[in-house]
Design an enzyme around this catalytic site. Structure first.
Site, PDB file in Angstrom:
ATOM      1  N   ILE A   1      29.114  18.421   2.119  1.00 32.21           N
ATOM      2  CA  ILE A   1      29.558  17.068   2.806  1.00 32.21           C
ATOM      3  C   ILE A   1      28.593  16.138   2.554  1.00 32.21           C
ATOM      4  O   ILE A   1      28.804  15.135   2.789  1.00 32.21           O
ATOM      5  CB  ILE A   1      29.352  17.310   4.421  1.00 32.21           C
ATOM      6  CG1 ILE A   1      27.935  17.861   4.924  1.00 32.21           C
ATOM      7  CG2 ILE A   1      30.370  18.177   4.783  1.00 32.21           C
ATOM      8  CD1 ILE A   1      27.875  17.768   6.288  1.00 32.21           C
TER       9      ILE A   1
ATOM     10  N   SER B   1      24.890  14.329  -0.493  1.00 27.17           N
ATOM     11  CA  SER B   1      23.890  14.749  -1.117  1.00 27.17           C
ATOM     12  C   SER B   1      23.159  13.500  -1.237  1.00 27.17           C
ATOM     13  O   SER B   1      23.883  12.220  -1.105  1.00 27.17           O
ATOM     14  CB  SER B   1      23.925  15.546  -2.265  1.00 27.17           C
ATOM     15  OG  SER B   1      24.972  14.443  -3.126  1.00 27.17           O
ATOM     16  N   GLY B   2      21.871  13.469  -1.360  1.00 28.01           N
ATOM     17  CA  GLY B   2      21.102  12.251  -1.614  1.00 28.01           C
ATOM     18  C   GLY B   2      19.783  12.434  -2.038  1.00 28.01           C
ATOM     19  O   GLY B   2      19.335  13.541  -2.347  1.00 28.01           O
ATOM     20  N   ASN B   3      18.923  11.114  -1.701  1.00 30.80           N
ATOM     21  CA  ASN B   3      17.562  11.663  -2.141  1.00 30.80           C
ATOM     22  C   ASN B   3      16.944  12.528  -1.359  1.00 30.80           C
ATOM     23  O   ASN B   3      15.817  13.399  -1.652  1.00 30.80           O
ATOM     24  CB  ASN B   3      16.543  10.464  -2.075  1.00 30.80           C
ATOM     25  CG  ASN B   3      16.915   9.258  -2.985  1.00 30.80           C
ATOM     26  OD1 ASN B   3      17.290   9.897  -4.071  1.00 30.80           O
ATOM     27  ND2 ASN B   3      16.885   7.979  -2.720  1.00 30.80           N
TER      28      ASN B   3
ATOM     29  N   VAL C   1      20.518  18.110  -0.049  1.00 30.75           N
ATOM     30  CA  VAL C   1      21.725  18.499   0.030  1.00 30.75           C
ATOM     31  C   VAL C   1      22.424  18.547   1.578  1.00 30.75           C
ATOM     32  O   VAL C   1      21.514  19.299   2.259  1.00 30.75           O
ATOM     33  CB  VAL C   1      22.365  19.631  -0.762  1.00 30.75           C
ATOM     34  CG1 VAL C   1      23.779  19.878  -0.470  1.00 30.75           C
ATOM     35  CG2 VAL C   1      22.015  19.315  -2.287  1.00 30.75           C
ATOM     36  N   ALA C   2      23.550  18.267   1.932  1.00 25.10           N
ATOM     37  CA  ALA C   2      24.029  18.570   3.406  1.00 25.10           C
ATOM     38  C   ALA C   2      25.451  19.377   3.232  1.00 25.10           C
ATOM     39  O   ALA C   2      26.001  19.185   2.259  1.00 25.10           O
ATOM     40  CB  ALA C   2      24.257  17.079   3.919  1.00 25.10           C
TER      41      ALA C   2
ATOM     42  N   LYS D   1      21.339  20.128   6.705  1.00 20.63           N
ATOM     43  CA  LYS D   1      20.618  19.276   5.562  1.00 20.63           C
ATOM     44  C   LYS D   1      19.525  20.252   4.959  1.00 20.63           C
ATOM     45  O   LYS D   1      18.407  20.526   5.616  1.00 20.63           O
ATOM     46  CB  LYS D   1      19.773  18.091   6.209  1.00 20.63           C
ATOM     47  CG  LYS D   1      19.333  17.273   5.095  1.00 20.63           C
ATOM     48  CD  LYS D   1      19.113  15.850   5.640  1.00 20.63           C
ATOM     49  CE  LYS D   1      17.809  15.821   6.691  1.00 20.63           C
ATOM     50  NZ  LYS D   1      17.560  14.216   6.783  1.00 20.63           N
TER      51      LYS D   1
ATOM     52  N   ASP E   1      15.374   2.458  10.855  1.00 17.78           N
ATOM     53  CA  ASP E   1      16.195   2.585   9.754  1.00 17.78           C
ATOM     54  C   ASP E   1      17.622   2.556  10.167  1.00 17.78           C
ATOM     55  O   ASP E   1      18.520   3.359   9.735  1.00 17.78           O
ATOM     56  CB  ASP E   1      15.824   3.831   8.759  1.00 17.78           C
ATOM     57  CG  ASP E   1      16.675   3.766   7.223  1.00 17.78           C
ATOM     58  OD1 ASP E   1      16.870   2.548   7.095  1.00 17.78           O
ATOM     59  OD2 ASP E   1      16.934   4.766   6.619  1.00 17.78           O
TER      60      ASP E   1
END
Length: 361
Positions: free
Chosen positions: A28, A30-32, A35-36, A51, A141
């Site tokens: 579902i 991904s990022g820094n 992965v999720a 996550k 944030d």
């Protein structure tokens, strides 16, 4: 409208997970961070979001803070923390799954919201953030990408991602420059301690503005990637509401009282909750914070006590065997430290040269 910030995606890497308890449904995101994945609890059939973060150096203070602070929060407008699991290669953070996706995507589809729809989501956002503050946690944030929706017809907003949150019980007053540029309060950019709760109010105001206008208040629409210009406009509180956006005087008054450069003069969270625009058509279940949190005392208490979690986190700092150098992410080409130093000399402002503004997905 583009996301306020986006990081590069990582390389593909097999992820091992607790096959006894959860089964994979789909990827579902991904990022820094890593992965999720959407997973299903084999015993209950419940869907959860998991996550995955590489073991080793990525299990830093931010990750530990996220888990500790998130675990302490129980509110209908906050994504529920469930447990952490240590796999041979990753730390897995198991959370409530919000099937409605990001509020950001909903705004992108709509262009912008009506005043009533914006108020509906803003009331829920303030309810969740106010609860965090009552628990002595400031988020630091807040942004559209960190507000999710459940799958109901009248969506319930859910705040997520507490990686930059700070607890006044566990930590000192915030001083580091963290967050996403479009949402950062002026005082966060300055080299001094600031009240994270009042800074959160500013970020909530940016979210409200974007819902109403469909654009960021301090970005140059002709040069949205120019973060230095965005920061200059934030420091000068330079924004306007376009003529084509028709909002009530009460709504305009609230925005004006949120976007105040001096945090001591900015409207507070309790004052927002008593503002006439906020109070209009407010759902009964948001009227009383105590009632809201009491209603959310669910029988499924966190599966792990704090000692178990701290032990798992300690083990997670040990890199997985044979993964050194794998799944490293490219850093953004923008040199933020140099940028902040340039601004210090250009604008004659005392900017945190070591500020860690983070462009996270």
């Amino acid at each position: 409208m583009e996301r306020a910030a986006a990081g590069p995606l990582g390389m593909e890497m097999p992820i091992m997970h607790d096959g006894d308890r959860y089964e994979l449904v789909k990827e579902i995101g991904s990022g820094n961070f890593g992965v999720a994945r959407l997973m299903r609890n084999r015993a209950s059939g419940d869907l959860v979001a998991v996550k995955y973060i590489d073991r080793g150096e990525k299990i830093d203070e931010n990750v530990q803070r996220e888990i500790i602070n998130h675990r302490s929060l129980r509110h209908p407008n906050i994504i529920r923390f469930k447990e952490v699991i240590l796999t041979p290669t990753h730390l897995a953070i198991v959370m409530e799954y919000a099937s409605g996706g990001e509020l950001f995507e909903r705004i992108c589809s709509a262009g912008r919201f009506s005043e009533d729809e914006a108020r509906f989501f803003f009331q829920q956002l303030i309810s969740g953030v106010s609860y965090c503050h009552s628990m002595q946690v400031c988020h630091r944030d807040l942004k559209l990408e960190n507000t999710l929706l459940d799958g109901s017809t009248a969506p319930r907003l859910k705040i997520c991602d507490f990686g930059y949150s700070k607890s006044s019980v566990l930590h000192s007053q915030p001083k580091s420059t963290v967050g996403t540029p479009a949402y950062i309060a002026p005082e966060v950019l300055l080299k001094k301690e600031y009240d994270g709760k009042i800074a959160d109010v500013w970020s909530c105001g940016v979210t409200l503005y974007v819902m109403l206008v469909g654009a960021y208040p301090f970005e140059d629409p002709e040069d949205p990637k120019n973060f230095r210009k965005t920061i200059q406009k934030i420091l000068g509180v330079q924004y306007s509401i376009p003529d084509y956006v028709h909002i009530s005087p009460e709504c305009r008054d609230l925005i004006t009282r949120i976007f105040v450069g001096n945090p001591a003069s900015r409207i507070t969270m309790p004052e927002i909750k008593n503002h006439p625009w906020f109070m209009k058509n407010i759902p009964a279940d948001l009227m009383d914070d105590g009632m809201v949190s009491n209603q959310y005392e669910e029988p499924d208490q966190p599966m792990q006590n704090m000692n178990e979690i701290m032990q798992i986190l300690a083990e997670a700092t040990i890199p997985a065997a044979g993964t050194s150098g794998i799944n490293q992410f490219l850093t953004d080409s923008l040199d933020l430290d140099d940028d902040m130093e340039d601004m210090d000399s250009d604008l004659d402002l005392d900017i945190e040269s070591s500020g860690e503004i983070v462009y996270a997905m």
